[in-house]
Enzyme design. Structure first.
Site, PDB file in Angstrom:
ATOM      1  N   TYR A   9       1.101  -1.684  -0.234  1.00  0.00           N
ATOM      2  CA  TYR A   9       0.321   0.160  -0.046  1.00  0.00           C
ATOM      3  C   TYR A   9       0.879   1.327  -0.194  1.00  0.00           C
ATOM      4  O   TYR A   9       0.874   2.034   0.513  1.00  0.00           O
ATOM      5  CB  TYR A   9      -0.896  -0.080   1.066  1.00  0.00           C
ATOM      6  N   LYS A  42       4.748 -14.795   0.992  1.00  0.00           N
ATOM      7  CA  LYS A  42       4.666 -15.353   0.272  1.00  0.00           C
ATOM      8  C   LYS A  42       5.972 -16.091  -0.785  1.00  0.00           C
ATOM      9  O   LYS A  42       5.896 -15.067  -1.909  1.00  0.00           O
ATOM     10  CB  LYS A  42       3.034 -15.185  -1.191  1.00  0.00           C
ATOM     11  N   ASP A  88      -1.370 -18.456   1.737  1.00  0.00           N
ATOM     12  CA  ASP A  88      -2.416 -19.287   1.389  1.00  0.00           C
ATOM     13  C   ASP A  88      -2.996 -20.568   2.819  1.00  0.00           C
ATOM     14  O   ASP A  88      -3.273 -20.643   2.990  1.00  0.00           O
ATOM     15  CB  ASP A  88      -2.247 -19.816   0.226  1.00  0.00           C
ATOM     16  N   ASP A 100      -4.107  -7.511   5.929  1.00  0.00           N
ATOM     17  CA  ASP A 100      -6.079  -6.829   5.365  1.00  0.00           C
ATOM     18  C   ASP A 100      -6.431  -7.894   5.681  1.00  0.00           C
ATOM     19  O   ASP A 100      -7.658  -7.678   6.296  1.00  0.00           O
ATOM     20  CB  ASP A 100      -5.286  -6.066   4.414  1.00  0.00           C
ATOM     21  N   ASP A 139      -9.395  -9.224   8.142  1.00  0.00           N
ATOM     22  CA  ASP A 139     -10.633  -9.948   7.666  1.00  0.00           C
ATOM     23  C   ASP A 139     -11.329 -11.274   7.939  1.00  0.00           C
ATOM     24  O   ASP A 139     -12.564 -11.495   8.171  1.00  0.00           O
ATOM     25  CB  ASP A 139     -11.230  -9.640   6.039  1.00  0.00           C
TER      26      ASP A 139
END
Length: 347
Positions: free
Chosen positions: A135, A185, A218, A242, A246
């Site tokens: 971001y 990742k 993942d 982020d 959630d």
């Protein structure tokens, strides 16, 4: 008597209602606990943008700098202002200007709340890097509107940024159950995420008392669903954090229970506290917004200000309220009903 000055930014939609509810709870606790909270409201929002062409005034950062903390409701009204405008016009500038690099989000089931998982005994603290990474806002678009249009978005990872968020996570793990999960990742992103993994291994040597495990994003998403009780402190980049938080909100019963803190750990600038949910324009006029996440965020603010006992009182009142089945099901109870129950539980 200690006194704290708080900037109140209710924002858009249900942000108004949940901020008001949280503020009444926090003000009540302060009076009973021997300190005072002075709130100064600011109308910065998408409505402000429509009137002025900006989400905040040009001197907003300097205005906010004099406060001890910021309590934010929710920002966004996509039918009127694109989310990319509202996000980059208010929330991200505050986080970056005040070096609020640690975004903290607790994920556990409050009493009486039914989550979607069979597992109920989990207590996860997600720590998201909050000022750089995916971001960072580095990039651009060229040849717009043509068949040759190109968009480039570059993630920025610095050693300083990675190291300080990991150290913050390690310190939190030391205060909890001594387990830290670092999320990347690195099998696919062989530069930035390998860099993150390398720094994780370097810092682990300084925290021999903390059990460190590295996960791919993942695999972590699957673990939060299949074995959430195995997790303690989870540290991730801006984007990955982020997304994971959630998911964390979902397993704890929904966004109505998801609190967060944007922390400046060295306290050189104010920190900001906000519920994770958005402005929910579709229900903003119904009076059914759940203020639990906003009140929980307020408790995190009190903890950060050093009022730990007051924070404990707020959380106990929240837990007593949800244990009675109030505020546990989205849309079942009015905002005013939930607020009144929490206020009653304070006594």
């Amino acid at each position: 008597m200690k006194s704290y000055s708080i900037a109140l930014i209710p924002g858009d939609g249900i942000g108004q209602a949940v901020t008001d509810a949280a503020w009444q709870v926090l003000s009540t606790v302060a009076r009973h606990s021997g300190f005072s909270l002075t709130g100064t409201p600011f109308p910065w929002s998408c409505a402000f943008y429509r009137e002025t062409g900006a989400m905040m005034p040009t001197d907003s950062i300097e205005i906010l700098r004099r406060f001890d903390a910021i309590l934010l409701g929710a920002v966004g009204w996509p039918a009127e202002v694109p989310d990319s405008v509202s996000l980059h016009g208010l929330l991200l500038p505050i986080r970056k200007a005040f070096v609020q690099y640690a975004n903290i989000r607790p994920h556990r089931l409050l009493p009486g709340v039914q989550g979607p998982l069979k597992a109920e005994n989990f207590d996860i603290l997600c720590i998201r890097e909050n000022t750089e990474g995916e971001y960072s806002g580095a990039g651009g678009r060229v040849h717009q509107g043509t068949g040759d249009e190109v968009a480039v978005e570059t993630s920025i990872f610095t050693r300083t940024g990675i190291e300080r968020i990991l150290r913050f996570g390690f310190e939190q793990a030391r205060q909890r159950r001594g387990k830290l999960a670092s999320v990347t990742k690195s099998n696919a992103q062989r530069y930035s995420m390998v860099f993150w993994d390398e720094i994780t291994r370097e810092l682990a040597a300084d925290y021999a008392d903390v059990e460190v495990t590295s996960y791919h994003i993942d695999a972590m998403a699957a673990r939060m669903v299949m074995a959430p009780e195995s997790l303690d402190v989870v540290v991730a980049s801006n984007l990955f954090g982020d997304i994971l938080t959630d998911l964390g909100a979902a397993i704890q019963g929904g966004l109505g229970f998801a609190a967060s803190a944007n922390i400046n750990p060295d306290r050189s600038a104010p920190s900001m506290f906000e519920p994770v949910h958005g402005s929910a324009p579709d229900i903003a006029h119904l009076g059914i917004a759940n203020p639990v996440a906003a009140i929980w965020s307020g408790a995190m603010m009190l903890e950060h200000l050093g009022e730990s006992e007051a924070a404990r009182i707020v959380m106990t009142a929240l837990e007593r309220t949800t244990a009675r089945g109030i505020g546990t099901v989205a849309g079942k109870d009015k905002t005013e009903t939930i607020k009144a129950a929490v206020l009653a539980a304070l006594n």
